[in-house]
Design a protein around this motif. Structure first.
Motif, PDB file in Angstrom:
ATOM      1  N   LEU A  47       0.924  -1.309  -0.021  1.00  0.00           N
ATOM      2  CA  LEU A  47       0.156   0.046  -0.247  1.00  0.00           C
ATOM      3  C   LEU A  47       0.951   1.279   0.089  1.00  0.00           C
ATOM      4  O   LEU A  47       0.608   2.124  -0.711  1.00  0.00           O
ATOM      5  N   ARG A  48       1.992   1.182   0.833  1.00  0.00           N
ATOM      6  CA  ARG A  48       2.898   2.654   0.928  1.00  0.00           C
ATOM      7  C   ARG A  48       3.414   2.651  -0.640  1.00  0.00           C
ATOM      8  O   ARG A  48       3.784   3.787  -1.029  1.00  0.00           O
ATOM      9  N   LEU A  49       3.956   1.533  -1.268  1.00  0.00           N
ATOM     10  CA  LEU A  49       4.377   1.749  -2.462  1.00  0.00           C
ATOM     11  C   LEU A  49       3.316   2.206  -3.416  1.00  0.00           C
ATOM     12  O   LEU A  49       3.718   3.131  -4.441  1.00  0.00           O
ATOM     13  N   VAL A  50       2.045   1.522  -3.361  1.00  0.00           N
ATOM     14  CA  VAL A  50       1.142   2.162  -4.169  1.00  0.00           C
ATOM     15  C   VAL A  50       0.851   3.661  -4.234  1.00  0.00           C
ATOM     16  O   VAL A  50       0.779   4.382  -4.920  1.00  0.00           O
ATOM     17  N   ARG A  51       0.568   4.099  -2.953  1.00  0.00           N
ATOM     18  CA  ARG A  51       0.279   5.519  -2.542  1.00  0.00           C
ATOM     19  C   ARG A  51       1.687   6.386  -2.954  1.00  0.00           C
ATOM     20  O   ARG A  51       1.333   7.493  -3.484  1.00  0.00           O
ATOM     21  N   GLY A  52       2.908   5.890  -2.774  1.00  0.00           N
ATOM     22  CA  GLY A  52       3.932   6.812  -3.209  1.00  0.00           C
ATOM     23  C   GLY A  52       3.950   6.621  -4.719  1.00  0.00           C
ATOM     24  O   GLY A  52       4.444   8.050  -5.132  1.00  0.00           O
ATOM     25  N   LEU A  53       3.794   5.985  -5.307  1.00  0.00           N
ATOM     26  CA  LEU A  53       3.803   6.086  -6.951  1.00  0.00           C
ATOM     27  C   LEU A  53       2.497   6.923  -7.313  1.00  0.00           C
ATOM     28  O   LEU A  53       2.858   7.945  -8.340  1.00  0.00           O
ATOM     29  N   ILE A  54       1.412   6.682  -6.853  1.00  0.00           N
ATOM     30  CA  ILE A  54       0.356   7.589  -7.181  1.00  0.00           C
ATOM     31  C   ILE A  54       0.534   9.084  -6.659  1.00  0.00           C
ATOM     32  O   ILE A  54       0.315  10.079  -7.384  1.00  0.00           O
ATOM     33  N   ASP A  55       0.751   9.276  -5.372  1.00  0.00           N
ATOM     34  CA  ASP A  55       0.715  10.511  -4.989  1.00  0.00           C
ATOM     35  C   ASP A  55       1.910  11.300  -5.060  1.00  0.00           C
ATOM     36  O   ASP A  55       1.936  12.565  -5.349  1.00  0.00           O
ATOM     37  N   GLY A  56       2.906  10.524  -5.219  1.00  0.00           N
ATOM     38  CA  GLY A  56       4.212  11.236  -4.994  1.00  0.00           C
ATOM     39  C   GLY A  56       4.712  11.274  -6.388  1.00  0.00           C
ATOM     40  O   GLY A  56       5.498  12.198  -6.522  1.00  0.00           O
ATOM     41  N   ALA A  57       4.515  10.466  -7.369  1.00  0.00           N
ATOM     42  CA  ALA A  57       4.882  10.540  -8.760  1.00  0.00           C
ATOM     43  C   ALA A  57       4.103  10.761  -9.763  1.00  0.00           C
ATOM     44  O   ALA A  57       4.245  10.802 -10.933  1.00  0.00           O
ATOM     45  N   GLY A  58       2.674  10.744  -9.318  1.00  0.00           N
ATOM     46  CA  GLY A  58       1.761  11.077 -10.461  1.00  0.00           C
ATOM     47  C   GLY A  58       1.615   9.647 -11.330  1.00  0.00           C
ATOM     48  O   GLY A  58       1.120   9.864 -12.410  1.00  0.00           O
ATOM     49  N   VAL A  59       1.998   8.708 -10.844  1.00  0.00           N
ATOM     50  CA  VAL A  59       1.694   7.547 -11.651  1.00  0.00           C
ATOM     51  C   VAL A  59       0.137   7.150 -11.701  1.00  0.00           C
ATOM     52  O   VAL A  59      -0.464   7.304 -10.645  1.00  0.00           O
ATOM     53  N   SER A  60      -0.308   6.647 -12.831  1.00  0.00           N
ATOM     54  CA  SER A  60      -1.715   6.299 -12.832  1.00  0.00           C
ATOM     55  C   SER A  60      -1.909   4.971 -12.327  1.00  0.00           C
ATOM     56  O   SER A  60      -0.998   4.130 -12.172  1.00  0.00           O
ATOM     57  N   VAL A  61      -3.217   4.647 -11.783  1.00  0.00           N
ATOM     58  CA  VAL A  61      -3.655   3.321 -11.261  1.00  0.00           C
ATOM     59  C   VAL A  61      -2.908   2.122 -12.321  1.00  0.00           C
ATOM     60  O   VAL A  61      -2.642   1.116 -11.817  1.00  0.00           O
ATOM     61  N   ALA A  62      -3.366   2.354 -13.475  1.00  0.00           N
ATOM     62  CA  ALA A  62      -3.077   1.566 -14.388  1.00  0.00           C
ATOM     63  C   ALA A  62      -1.473   1.377 -14.681  1.00  0.00           C
ATOM     64  O   ALA A  62      -1.111   0.198 -14.752  1.00  0.00           O
ATOM     65  N   GLY A  63      -0.745   2.248 -14.506  1.00  0.00           N
ATOM     66  CA  GLY A  63       0.632   2.064 -14.394  1.00  0.00           C
ATOM     67  C   GLY A  63       1.045   1.616 -13.110  1.00  0.00           C
ATOM     68  O   GLY A  63       2.208   0.808 -13.510  1.00  0.00           O
ATOM     69  N   VAL A  64       0.656   1.795 -12.211  1.00  0.00           N
ATOM     70  CA  VAL A  64       1.026   1.084 -10.799  1.00  0.00           C
ATOM     71  C   VAL A  64       1.010  -0.209 -11.065  1.00  0.00           C
ATOM     72  O   VAL A  64       1.504  -1.004 -10.466  1.00  0.00           O
TER      73      VAL A  64
END
Lengths: 217, 217
Positions: A47-64
């Motif tokens: 979960l921390r990885l997912v949120r870091g990618l989404i919130d911190g780096a603007g990665v889309s859910v599809a990208g994650v």
């Protein structure tokens, strides 16, 4: 732990956790009764990885989803980098117009390897150079060469960081997260360096407080 | 020229041109009759700038409006940079959470000037470092120092490019466009440098064609 505890520890709401499970970026908990599931430390870390990618780096859910699938598959390193590069969109990368030959050649001229000119990002860089031309402010070859030098420095730093890790899973993780978040760090530090260099060359009247704070001296 | 000719030369549709005029990012043409207006080279140049910022650097129309207003006002250089920095959103900049003290201090430690630690981008960089920690992959101080070194190189290149221009209007233009599009060039070249460095350290079986092309040798 229960989903409520996972939510509390991660700071991610229960509906968002359920959404991530539906989307396949987070494994479902272990079912131990109707409407009861148990989650472990692996869920919290993910979960921390997912949120870091989404919130911190603007990665889309599809990208994650593509990134975590690559991590779960234990992809070799170069593949992990490739997946991360594909999953983290380049600014200006959606534009599919053809760059000029002049800009394409200018980019190729600053790359270390001939094959690197075929990297998709080379087109993005060339289109950006064309835009400088279009607004009547073409850049010198020296400017581009120094950008390439800076890019090589950070890429070496990325791989040194990766090689400090012995565990292939940790290496794949830093490759994926580092590709996404390294952009953020570099963009931020560039802004600060611009402010610093600007202050050096064109000092503001109150040099110890260029950010607009009070200067008691 | 008529709006149709402006559209043809710029590649921007007539409705988009009218939208930009309504939004105040493009001056209206000179009216010479009911529903007739004439446009000049300045309109064409401005349209190219607007599209370059929007398509090439992902700047919002509101951001473009602030940038062109700064150019039209003939703002001093540092102000032009400041406006561009505000108008071009930092990835991860919308997150308003407080970074940890450890990350804040780590960022401050690699900056040349104490006041630079108060730049808004320092918080963004610190939050990114926190995310590396959160996913269990903390970065070395050396990694961050090399990112800062790279940022300083590109900032010096930006200002050298600016100082090559004698005209204050051209300087303000390169400051605004360079802030936005320099990010794009740097991000693209970083991707390519990662691919190149990866190939160097972990060669793929067919080294002359790591991008997946046929290798006839």
């Amino acid at each position: 732990m229960r989903i409520s505890e996972l939510s509390r520890l991660s700071g991610v709401s229960v509906p968002s956790i359920k959404y991530y499970i539906r989307e396949g970026v987070l494994a479902a908990g272990e079912t131990d009764g109707p409407n009861r599931a148990t989650y472990g430390d692996a869920h919290l870390a993910r979960l921390r990885l997912v949120r870091g990618l989404i919130d911190g780096a603007g990665v889309s859910v599809a990208g994650v989803k593509r990134i975590v699938a690559a991590l779960d598959d234990g992809l070799p390193l170069n593949a992990a980098f490739g997946v991360a590069q594909d999953a983290v969109p380049l600014t200006g990368g959606a534009d599919s117009s053809e760059p000029s030959d002049v800009a394409t050649n200018a980019v190729a001229a600053v790359l270390d390897e001939p094959w690197a000119a075929h990297h998709p990002a080379a087109r993005v860089a060339a289109r950006a150079l064309d835009t400088f031309d279009a607004v009547g402010e073409p850049l010198s070859a020296l400017w581009l060469a120094r950008y390439a030098e800076a890019a090589a420095i950070v890429a070496r730093a990325d791989f040194d960081e990766l090689e400090r890790r012995g565990d292939p899973a940790a290496q794949a993780r830093i490759a994926a997260v580092g590709t996404a978040l390294g952009d953020v760090v570099l963009q931020s530090l560039r802004r600060i360096a611009q402010a610093t260099e600007g202050e050096r060359r064109f000092p503001s009247p109150s040099p110890s407080s260029p950010s607009g704070q009070e200067n008691p001296s």
